[in-house]
Design an enzyme around this catalytic site. Structure first.
Site, PDB file in Angstrom:
ATOM      1  N   GLU A   1      46.198 -11.488  34.160  1.00 60.48           N
ATOM      2  CA  GLU A   1      47.057 -10.556  33.086  1.00 60.48           C
ATOM      3  C   GLU A   1      46.265  -9.429  32.497  1.00 60.48           C
ATOM      4  O   GLU A   1      46.217  -9.089  31.612  1.00 60.48           O
ATOM      5  CB  GLU A   1      47.554 -11.478  31.859  1.00 60.48           C
ATOM      6  CG  GLU A   1      48.730 -11.078  31.351  1.00 60.48           C
ATOM      7  CD  GLU A   1      49.674 -11.001  32.507  1.00 60.48           C
ATOM      8  OE1 GLU A   1      49.910  -9.601  32.785  1.00 60.48           O
ATOM      9  OE2 GLU A   1      50.161 -11.615  33.229  1.00 60.48           O
TER      10      GLU A   1
HETATM   11  C1  LIG Z   1      44.794 -18.300  39.162  1.00 60.85           C
HETATM   12  C2  LIG Z   1      45.345 -16.825  39.258  1.00 60.85           C
HETATM   13  C3  LIG Z   1      46.707 -16.806  38.883  1.00 60.85           C
HETATM   14  C4  LIG Z   1      47.218 -15.337  38.858  1.00 60.85           C
HETATM   15  N1  LIG Z   1      48.435 -15.014  38.685  1.00 60.85           N
HETATM   16  C5  LIG Z   1      49.143 -13.928  38.903  1.00 60.85           C
HETATM   17  C6  LIG Z   1      50.305 -13.782  38.983  1.00 60.85           C
HETATM   18  O1  LIG Z   1      51.167 -14.584  38.469  1.00 60.85           O
HETATM   19  N2  LIG Z   1      51.042 -12.462  39.200  1.00 60.85           N
HETATM   20  C7  LIG Z   1      50.004 -11.341  39.561  1.00 60.85           C
HETATM   21  O2  LIG Z   1      50.743 -10.426  39.854  1.00 60.85           O
HETATM   22  N3  LIG Z   1      48.788 -11.629  39.596  1.00 60.85           N
HETATM   23  C8  LIG Z   1      48.306 -12.844  39.248  1.00 60.85           C
HETATM   24  N4  LIG Z   1      46.911 -12.994  39.612  1.00 60.85           N
HETATM   25  C9  LIG Z   1      46.080 -11.755  39.678  1.00 60.85           C
HETATM   26  C10 LIG Z   1      45.146 -11.327  38.465  1.00 60.85           C
HETATM   27  O3  LIG Z   1      46.065 -10.834  37.458  1.00 60.85           O
HETATM   28  C11 LIG Z   1      44.194 -10.606  38.979  1.00 60.85           C
HETATM   29  O4  LIG Z   1      43.200 -11.348  39.408  1.00 60.85           O
HETATM   30  C12 LIG Z   1      43.415  -9.477  37.871  1.00 60.85           C
HETATM   31  O5  LIG Z   1      44.206  -8.681  37.249  1.00 60.85           O
HETATM   32  C13 LIG Z   1      42.291  -8.804  38.306  1.00 60.85           C
HETATM   33  O6  LIG Z   1      42.522  -8.407  39.398  1.00 60.85           O
HETATM   34  P1  LIG Z   1      41.427  -8.634  40.825  1.00 60.85           P
HETATM   35  O7  LIG Z   1      41.182  -9.963  40.911  1.00 60.85           O
HETATM   36  O8  LIG Z   1      41.959  -7.806  42.016  1.00 60.85           O
HETATM   37  O9  LIG Z   1      40.039  -8.011  40.239  1.00 60.85           O
HETATM   38  P2  LIG Z   1      39.475  -6.640  40.191  1.00 60.85           P
HETATM   39  O10 LIG Z   1      40.732  -5.585  40.014  1.00 60.85           O
HETATM   40  O11 LIG Z   1      38.912  -6.097  41.658  1.00 60.85           O
HETATM   41  O12 LIG Z   1      38.385  -6.482  39.285  1.00 60.85           O
HETATM   42  C14 LIG Z   1      37.223  -7.006  39.545  1.00 60.85           C
HETATM   43  C15 LIG Z   1      36.226  -6.482  38.297  1.00 60.85           C
HETATM   44  O13 LIG Z   1      36.210  -4.889  37.980  1.00 60.85           O
HETATM   45  C16 LIG Z   1      36.557  -4.907  36.843  1.00 60.85           C
HETATM   46  N5  LIG Z   1      37.408  -3.675  36.815  1.00 60.85           N
HETATM   47  C17 LIG Z   1      38.362  -3.336  37.766  1.00 60.85           C
HETATM   48  N6  LIG Z   1      38.979  -1.884  37.516  1.00 60.85           N
HETATM   49  C18 LIG Z   1      38.074  -1.357  36.477  1.00 60.85           C
HETATM   50  C19 LIG Z   1      38.330  -0.578  35.700  1.00 60.85           C
HETATM   51  N7  LIG Z   1      39.266   0.511  36.025  1.00 60.85           N
HETATM   52  N8  LIG Z   1      37.404  -0.110  34.472  1.00 60.85           N
HETATM   53  C20 LIG Z   1      36.682  -1.234  34.296  1.00 60.85           C
HETATM   54  N9  LIG Z   1      36.323  -2.315  34.982  1.00 60.85           N
HETATM   55  C21 LIG Z   1      37.485  -2.453  35.885  1.00 60.85           C
HETATM   56  C22 LIG Z   1      37.409  -5.936  36.386  1.00 60.85           C
HETATM   57  O14 LIG Z   1      37.429  -5.957  34.775  1.00 60.85           O
HETATM   58  C23 LIG Z   1      36.724  -7.136  37.098  1.00 60.85           C
HETATM   59  O15 LIG Z   1      35.854  -7.349  36.296  1.00 60.85           O
HETATM   60  C24 LIG Z   1      46.486 -14.448  39.420  1.00 60.85           C
HETATM   61  C25 LIG Z   1      44.958 -14.625  39.718  1.00 60.85           C
HETATM   62  C26 LIG Z   1      44.634 -16.001  39.635  1.00 60.85           C
HETATM   63  C27 LIG Z   1      43.305 -16.075  40.177  1.00 60.85           C
END
Ligand SMILES: Cc1cc2nc3c(=O)[nH]c(=O)nc-3n(C[C@H](O)[C@H](O)[C@H](O)COP(=O)(O)OP(=O)(O)OC[C@H]3O[C@@H](n4cnc5c(N)ncnc54)[C@H](O)[C@@H]3O)c2cc1C
Length: 597
Positions: free
Chosen positions: A440
């Site tokens: 989220e």
């Molecule tokens: C168990 C689980 C349930 C989930 N449920 C849902 C769901 O129901 N629906 C859905 O759509 N998604 C869902 N997600 C996805 C979740 O919302 C994402 O994993 C999350 O938003 C982060 O995206 P990412 O994993 O690609 O990390 P990334 O976006 O790759 O981020 C990696 C790191 O970089 C940092 N970062 C990225 N961009 C920036 C920026 N611009 N400035 C500063 N820091 C930054 C982040 O804070 C993080 O520390 C779920 C994930 C899991 C693991």
């Protein structure tokens, strides 16, 4: 063994006493509800949490979800528990009567959600996502979609899911590739792959209503070219019952660290029929209605786990015999004293306790604003409440989940090696709650939302209701209370002064260099959240002292004063550290050349 009894006394305190003066008024919509009704709802919810959901927490973790022939199966007992939950009307507690809901305030619902999360975090996601999806449909969908889907979702017969994430696209939604092709009948064909979709498929309901972000042909690149589509797993028949499959296929289940009984799905949309929600290319704005609801809900997940972890740790600390109290044996009749006598164990238990009570109180303040934003008839109050909710949404999401995670870790520490092994169930809290800091919108991204959007918007308008409330309390408390309360007031005054200075510093530096604001964001969010908690603890202390002075012999008030004392002595000073850290700016964060990492 995991233990949990709903903290009803503290819940009644925040609901009826702490904000009795109703900072955003009492909307007419709730005029007929009585405090007794709210108490009865909380008592019923406590029974469901303790007797139905808690017994499935450890077994659900051990068994997890399975994907069988393209269908996700939840662990044993979940289907029956969900049926009880649905039949009890818990899915539609706050929904409008028009859709079959009970129209109760969020300020009661969030306490119910907390109990569900404490008892069984995995389970809480299924109704939690449905709640968020109904909010977005109610706010942005056509009347026809509302008529078809809302009654089924509000009753809990159908559930909701949010489909944003794709393998290459997490935080940066502008990168998403799922496509939507317009059809002559006004519907759209949705094609693409989503990952990490919570409750994306399961056997608890006969249909799943997906809110999917996708791109229309010729849509502009980035976030300005994203639209939102309602895409059910099964297409409704004319009589409203679920009809044929709609090409939404669960092709995998994620293997995760925790939250094992919540189905996290990889989904394929294959020419699935969807309907536009909101305006073309403005889907993110519509989706934000769901995301904001979910962010507050995820904050409550952190709080729920903090409370559950605290209760298990207290039970263990009373029971486990090791060493003698430094002041002399407390239980000479036993081979050793229970570990609750040791100051360091006290430090851990009290920290968990103030996290839980502080978050519950801050959550209640925010929920009252949420109710006023939705239901107040006074446009000025509605706007003020909306500003407060906007400010607090990233704070509730990030602070509560950070503290929930810290509390779960502290619980393991209280158990020692017995916490690290699986038998007692506290390591599950650490694994389950960890994701709440990530999904989220990661907590880092929440902090950026706070300093980059909420703080500067309309010349800092969102900060005003918060700042005014803290100032007003400090003015009222000046010279009031005994010596201890006077010291707490002065501690909050100092921390609040530091927050005001820091806010100005970030605003000035951020205009010249956005990286300065980015470097301050996480520390600022914590600082503001701690001062919000300090506000609630000072108010709580004022009430507790007044009740005791009136002759109350309820030990709850004495305990509240002790907890407030710990907060002001041991937790609030972190706000001053935040101030010092933020003053140092981005310098040391950005100094190391990337090649030298
Ligand atoms: C168990 C689980 C349930 C989930 N449920 C849902 C769901 O129901 N629906 C859905 O759509 N998604 C869902 N997600 C996805 C979740 O919302 C994402 O994993 C999350 O938003 C982060 O995206 P990412 O994993 O690609 O990390 P990334 O976006 O790759 O981020 C990696 C790191 O970089 C940092 N970062 C990225 N961009 C920036 C920026 N611009 N400035 C500063 N820091 C930054 C982040 O804070 C993080 O520390 C779920 C994930 C899991 C693991």
């Amino acid at each position: 063994m995991q233990v949990y009894k709903a903290p009803l006394r503290d819940m009644r305190f925040v609901l009826h006493e702490l904000f009795a003066e109703k900072p955003f008024g009492e909307p007419e919509a709730f005029a007929e509800f009585t405090p007794d009704l709210y108490d009865a709802v909380l008592e019923q919810a406590a029974r469901v949490a303790e007797e139905v959901l808690l017994p499935l927490n450890a077994s659900g973790d051990a068994e997890g979800c399975r994907l069988e022939n393209g269908m996700v199966r939840t662990p044993a007992g979940f289907k029956e528990a969900y049926a009880q939950f649905r039949d009890g009307g818990w899915s539609g507690l706050t929904a409008d009567a028009e859709w079959g809901g009970q129209g109760l305030p969020e300020r009661v619902n969030k306490l119910v959600e907390e109990m569900t999360c404490s008892a069984n975090l995995s389970f809480s996601l299924y109704p939690g996502l449905t709640h968020g999806a109904t909010t977005a449909i109610e706010g942005h969908a056509s009347d026809e979609l509302k008529q078809t889907y809302l009654p089924k979702m509000v009753s809990g017969e159908w559930s909701g899911a949010m489909c944003l994430t794709e393998a290459h696209c997490g935080t940066d939604l502008g990168l998403l590739r799922t496509r939507a092709e317009p059809q002559p009948d006004g519907s759209y064909r949705i094609t693409g792959s989503k990952i990490f979709i919570s409750a994306g498929d399961h056997d608890l309901t006969e249909n799943v209503v997906h809110l999917v972000l996708a791109r229309l042909p010729e849509a502009p690149p980035g976030v300005r070219g994203i639209s939102l589509f309602l895409t059910p797993k099964r297409l409704p028949k004319a009589d409203g019952s679920p009809g044929p499959a709609n090409g939404v296929v669960a092709v995998g289940l994620e293997h995760k660290m925790g939250l094992k009984a919540s189905a996290t799905c990889q989904l394929e949309f294959n020419d699935s029929t969807g309907w536009l929600v909101g305006e073309p290319n403005r889907g993110l704005a519509a989706m934000f209605t769901m995301m904001n609801a979910e962010r507050l809900g995820v904050g409550v997940q952190g709080l729920g786990v903090a409370e559950a972890a605290y209760q298990s740790a207290v039970a263990y600390a009373r029971d486990r015999l090791q060493g003698r109290a430094l002041s002399g044996a407390k239980r000479p009749d036993l081979a050793a004293d229970p570990i609750i006598v040791h100051p360091d164990v006290r430090r851990m238990l009290m920290t968990m306790r103030v996290y839980s009570e502080g978050c519950r109180a801050l959550g209640q303040w925010t929920s009252q604003a949420l109710d006023a934003e939705k239901h107040s008839a006074d446009p000025e109050i509605k706007a003020r409440a909306g500003d407060f909710v906007a400010l607090m949404t990233p704070v509730v999401k990030a602070l509560f989940t950070d503290l929930g995670s810290e509390a779960a870790n502290l619980a393991v520490q209280v158990y020692g090696g017995h916490g690290y092994i699986r038998e007692h169930g506290v390591e599950q809290y650490v694994r389950d709650v960890r994701i709440t800091q990530i999904y989220e919108g990661t907590n880092g991204v929440q902090a950026l939302d706070l300093v980059g959007r909420k703080m500067p918007a309309h010349m800092g308008r969102a900060l005003r209701p918060f700042f005014h409330s803290v100032s007003a309390l400090l003015e009222r408390m000046a010279g009031q209370g005994d010596k201890a309360v006077a010291a707490w007031t002065s501690g909050l005054q100092q921390a609040f002064g530091a927050l005001q200075l820091t806010t100005a510093t970030i605003a000035q530096r951020g205009i010249k260099d956005p990286e300065e604001a980015g470097a301050a964001a996480t520390d600022y969010l914590r600082m503001l959240g701690l001062i919000g908690m300090g506000y609630t603890f000072l108010k709580a202390a004022e009430i507790a002292q007044a009740r005791l002075a009136e002759g109350s012999d309820d030990p709850f008030y004495k305990a509240k004063l002790a907890t407030a004392g710990f907060f002001f002595d041991r937790i609030l000073p972190q706000a001053t550290t935040g101030y010092l850290v933020i003053q140092s700016g981005k310098r040391s964060l950005m100094a190391l050349d990337e090649a030298l990492f």
